[in-house]
Design a protein around this motif. Sequence first.
Motif, PDB file in Angstrom:
ATOM      1  N   ASN A  83      37.950  18.416  65.599  1.00 36.71           N
ATOM      2  CA  ASN A  83      38.874  18.704  66.690  1.00 36.71           C
ATOM      3  C   ASN A  83      38.645  17.762  67.858  1.00 36.71           C
ATOM      4  O   ASN A  83      39.604  17.265  68.464  1.00 36.71           O
ATOM      5  N   LEU A 119      52.205  21.536  59.093  1.00 33.50           N
ATOM      6  CA  LEU A 119      51.068  21.110  59.916  1.00 33.50           C
ATOM      7  C   LEU A 119      51.242  21.465  61.395  1.00 33.50           C
ATOM      8  O   LEU A 119      50.335  21.991  62.032  1.00 33.50           O
ATOM      9  N   GLU A 120      52.445  21.208  61.920  1.00 34.93           N
ATOM     10  CA  GLU A 120      52.644  21.474  63.350  1.00 34.93           C
ATOM     11  C   GLU A 120      52.493  22.945  63.708  1.00 34.93           C
ATOM     12  O   GLU A 120      52.115  23.279  64.822  1.00 34.93           O
ATOM     13  N   ASP A 174      54.500  22.884  74.284  1.00 35.58           N
ATOM     14  CA  ASP A 174      53.919  22.273  73.088  1.00 35.58           C
ATOM     15  C   ASP A 174      54.775  21.190  72.458  1.00 35.58           C
ATOM     16  O   ASP A 174      54.658  20.885  71.282  1.00 35.58           O
ATOM     17  N   ILE A 214      46.403  13.491  63.865  1.00 37.04           N
ATOM     18  CA  ILE A 214      45.551  14.102  62.841  1.00 37.04           C
ATOM     19  C   ILE A 214      45.707  13.359  61.519  1.00 37.04           C
ATOM     20  O   ILE A 214      44.720  13.033  60.853  1.00 37.04           O
ATOM     21  N   LYS A 215      46.945  13.051  61.178  1.00 39.23           N
ATOM     22  CA  LYS A 215      47.185  12.337  59.917  1.00 39.23           C
ATOM     23  C   LYS A 215      46.455  10.998  59.895  1.00 39.23           C
ATOM     24  O   LYS A 215      45.955  10.569  58.873  1.00 39.23           O
ATOM     25  N   VAL A 259      50.436  15.045  68.235  1.00 41.55           N
ATOM     26  CA  VAL A 259      49.107  15.483  67.806  1.00 41.55           C
ATOM     27  C   VAL A 259      49.032  15.481  66.280  1.00 41.55           C
ATOM     28  O   VAL A 259      48.046  15.005  65.693  1.00 41.55           O
ATOM     29  N   ALA A 260      50.088  15.967  65.645  1.00 35.54           N
ATOM     30  CA  ALA A 260      50.110  15.995  64.183  1.00 35.54           C
ATOM     31  C   ALA A 260      49.956  14.592  63.613  1.00 35.54           C
ATOM     32  O   ALA A 260      49.171  14.358  62.687  1.00 35.54           O
ATOM     33  N   LEU A 307      49.266  24.083  65.207  1.00 33.51           N
ATOM     34  CA  LEU A 307      48.814  23.462  66.450  1.00 33.51           C
ATOM     35  C   LEU A 307      49.150  24.251  67.710  1.00 33.51           C
ATOM     36  O   LEU A 307      48.876  23.807  68.802  1.00 33.51           O
ATOM     37  N   ASP A 308      49.753  25.415  67.568  1.00 38.29           N
ATOM     38  CA  ASP A 308      50.055  26.128  68.802  1.00 38.29           C
ATOM     39  C   ASP A 308      49.009  27.204  69.047  1.00 38.29           C
ATOM     40  O   ASP A 308      48.044  27.325  68.306  1.00 38.29           O
ATOM     41  N   SER A 320      47.078  22.659  72.974  1.00 32.25           N
ATOM     42  CA  SER A 320      46.528  23.999  73.125  1.00 32.25           C
ATOM     43  C   SER A 320      45.859  24.465  71.840  1.00 32.25           C
ATOM     44  O   SER A 320      44.915  25.228  71.855  1.00 32.25           O
ATOM     45  N   GLY A 321      46.346  23.954  70.717  1.00 32.93           N
ATOM     46  CA  GLY A 321      45.876  24.479  69.441  1.00 32.93           C
ATOM     47  C   GLY A 321      44.553  23.921  68.975  1.00 32.93           C
ATOM     48  O   GLY A 321      43.872  24.520  68.150  1.00 32.93           O
ATOM     49  N   MET A 322      44.161  22.775  69.494  1.00 32.09           N
ATOM     50  CA  MET A 322      42.921  22.148  69.038  1.00 32.09           C
ATOM     51  C   MET A 322      41.679  22.855  69.545  1.00 32.09           C
ATOM     52  O   MET A 322      40.604  22.734  68.979  1.00 32.09           O
ATOM     53  N   ARG A 323      41.834  23.611  70.628  1.00 32.87           N
ATOM     54  CA  ARG A 323      40.707  24.327  71.227  1.00 32.87           C
ATOM     55  C   ARG A 323      39.544  23.389  71.544  1.00 32.87           C
ATOM     56  O   ARG A 323      38.441  23.542  71.018  1.00 32.87           O
ATOM     57  N   SER A 342      40.926  27.536  66.399  1.00 36.30           N
ATOM     58  CA  SER A 342      41.976  26.610  65.974  1.00 36.30           C
ATOM     59  C   SER A 342      42.466  26.930  64.560  1.00 36.30           C
ATOM     60  O   SER A 342      41.680  27.063  63.628  1.00 36.30           O
ATOM     61  N   ASN A 344      53.186  18.515  70.152  1.00 35.75           N
ATOM     62  CA  ASN A 344      52.570  18.757  68.861  1.00 35.75           C
ATOM     63  C   ASN A 344      52.891  17.716  67.791  1.00 35.75           C
ATOM     64  O   ASN A 344      52.072  17.445  66.914  1.00 35.75           O
ATOM     65  N   ALA A 345      54.050  17.119  67.888  1.00 34.59           N
ATOM     66  CA  ALA A 345      54.399  16.098  66.902  1.00 34.59           C
ATOM     67  C   ALA A 345      53.430  14.923  67.014  1.00 34.59           C
ATOM     68  O   ALA A 345      52.888  14.437  66.019  1.00 34.59           O
TER      69      ALA A 345
END
Lengths: 462, 462
Positions: free
Chosen positions: A344, B135-136, A116, A126-127, A122-123, B139-140, A312-315, B341, A119-120
């Motif tokens: 998502n 936020l992060e 993961d 999202i922002k 992805v974050a 996301l896992d 993985s977290g967005m599903r 999620s 994730n940074a």
Amino acid sequence: MPVNSFENYPMTWKPDKKQLASPIYRSIASLLEYDILNGYLSPNTKLPPQRELADYLDINLSTVTRAFKICEVKGLIYAVTGSGTFVAPNVGNAIFMADSEENKSFIEMGIIEPLDCSNALVAETIKRIVTKNYLEKLLDYRHPLGMPYHRMAAKKWMERFNMDVSVENIAITSGGQNSLTLILMSLFNPGDKIAVDTYTYPNFIELANMLNIHLVPVEGDTFGMLPERLDAICRANHLQGIYLIPSCNNPTAIIMDMNRRKDIAKVINKHNLILMEDDIFSFLTPQGYLPISHFVPERFVYSLSISKSLSSGMRVGFLAYANQFAEKITHGIFNINIKTSSLNAEVITELINTGSAEKIISQKKEIAKERNLIYQKYFLKENSNENPLSFFRWLPLRQKYQLKQFEQNALEHGIHVYHSHRFLVKKDKSDQFIRISLTSAKDSDELEKGLCILKNFLLNIE
Amino acid sequence: MPVNSFENYPMTWKPDKKQLASPIYRSIASLLEYDILNGYLSPNTKLPPQRELADYLDINLSTVTRAFKICEVKGLIYAVTGSGTFVAPNVGNAIFMADSEENKSFIEMGIIEPLDCSNALVAETIKRIVTKNYLEKLLDYRHPLGMPYHRMAAKKWMERFNMDVSVENIAITSGGQNSLTLILMSLFNPGDKIAVDTYTYPNFIELANMLNIHLVPVEGDTFGMLPERLDAICRANHLQGIYLIPSCNNPTAIIMDMNRRKDIAKVINKHNLILMEDDIFSFLTPQGYLPISHFVPERFVYSLSISKSLSSGMRVGFLAYANQFAEKITHGIFNINIKTSSLNAEVITELINTGSAEKIISQKKEIAKERNLIYQKYFLKENSNENPLSFFRWLPLRQKYQLKQFEQNALEHGIHVYHSHRFLVKKDKSDQFIRISLTSAKDSDELEKGLCILKNFLLNIE
DNA sequence: CGATTTGTACGTTCACATTTT
DNA sequence: AAAAATGTGAACGTACAAATC
């Protein structure tokens, strides 16, 4: 003519005759279930042959068969023609993450985590999205199959992996596992039979069990499933479908080469199977491979999960399918999920369209490469067709063990690994392996430490 | 002794004897399937009695029964003891939103939209969340049942509707429909029987069909399902479960009062049924109602969807369950979704914890009140137990129609409504109604226009 | 390799419940 | 209210196929 002299016959299980009420077969099934669940019959106990039981209870053979069938469907027992019926070894081999394991006391090499590190990115994405003026448009429940824009992104991402399909044949789902549920529920009926590799993804096995869909294991060689064996089994069995993970079979890590893909496709076409191609690891495969779906354009369902590759977290998952399945899958999506959240899907779309997605997978491939090199310091890779960037490796054991016992033992030494029995449809005396996850250790050092423990552990017990 | 003089018997379907190969029952099933799918047998055609067919083909009665069973499971035909077997009317009554209906040419009073007026508030909430430093962490893919903090919010929201349950017995799902899938897959087996109201939620009907779970309709009166009828059916049938929407039954809009809830609970306990309580409309119910689950603490599953109440697009649902189901449901979540999620769950959690959730539902109740008043300008409410704030109303028809024909006809007049046959497990000659959605028209004016068209339409055809 | 053990699949018989006449 | 029509479910008998010895 009933023979009532069985009092002395060494039967491992004797149901109480007095408790048999009509319907007899249900009575037997519930007595058996009770005795198994309450531990009066331990795992792997051999039950009396159906004929003996029938004689003993003074009923017909098929009545016993039916009773056993109920328990088999529930996963309490399993039967092998010729050898007998056995109490199932402890049920539930699906691999899943405990709900709270923040501070593990062992090194994780069982579960395959998705690295993961992304994730940074992805974050950030999202922002960025929440500042867009169409944010509210992402909040309603129109577009059950996904917004056109998101489906376009899915198409683009599929093309990246040589899967060419029209937007009309693509749907957005809530992740790879959700796609599998959707496919099995929408396109198959209870009792249908599906071919799988001898060793295959345990959550698929368990999902099929839940839906009462039967899996038929097909042997393979170092290139993956054998077309001749598939053909032979199809001629004997009337299968409806086949499930494959050709880009990196889980757990064997085999990449199926183009020749084998074509040969398998021929058999699929010949027997009108529905191909379920799970391309979750396509991002780890060298360029130049075409999906098997390409060769069976009338009968494929192609799942491209992004849980391992992007987030993985967005599903979110992408699903492509042949025309004939469009209606059933649309229906299925509606019945199972209604839809996947557009918010998502938007995140993933943005990753793909901005190029962040490419960045993420090249990062992951870099780490995978490094970790595979570490692995090779400790163990040899035995099969040259294995994916060199695989998130996991498949190590033969020289002796036979019990699944639970082996894993427990390893855990006590501080490592979590999975024994090959988890990946079998029918637990039998096949060759034994362990699957070693390379991506779940926190860093290279921890992985190295884990592999070291494993090596010593194996030396000691073998 | 076979009688071979059936050449003149007026059989609506004559399979070709020559095409029968072993296994006979499968041959028959596929011939029948072929003829139905290719239109040689039109919907509602009565098939020959099984006995006639058996005689004609010179085989045993039960062989035909088995063949028909296969087609019935696939939804191609339906059988009624005493009257015969019929080709199923065009399959698929589930209600679902077309993929792209941006510019409808009719007034929507079929689908029940959730009054997405709340989306601005939800969008604000999302913007707030992305600024948080954790936020992060969202996301896992840890916490398959939901992060503890989210489950706490779920508990709080359930308490708001008088459902008291511990955090350990709550899971976060991907919406109400997803909860239902999860429950049916995890706690039931193909072939199980579940009691439902005579008129019930069509997507539940279709979901059960997909999973080969049989629904048994139970009659009700103006208070909802009749406990005596449920008891009688349980004594005859061996049911495993019951599905109820007591806060506002879809489609009848009935609120089940406390006495009826207690009486139903008694029967549930008596027969060890699994209660599936769908409390999706609890936010429209006056204070003072306890969920039926409260009275069956050992055998309930309680679904609190937030799609109608808070946000349809986030796809989040809350599920509570008795201890005995915890393990199976955890397994099910893993097999169907892996998880929901956390980002989405966080949005809903934030809505609940900041009080925005209360604001949204009071807004929605206000609009619902207004729209119900409009409805009463045109039609009388016939049953005083109907929820006064219901998002839909249930209007008796004085004549009998065909489902498709009626709905098509209405559509041509510019309104979309649903005929009661969609809500029946078995299409029979029950009383007919239409369900009128009050929440999907764009505004009060459009609703009024729609109701006006409807009133005239009904006057003309009756 | 052939005989034996053992589970599976299919078709049959019959009693019964529900609906229609 | 009784009789006939019609589908359902349980149990049975037999042929067969796979595994074992």
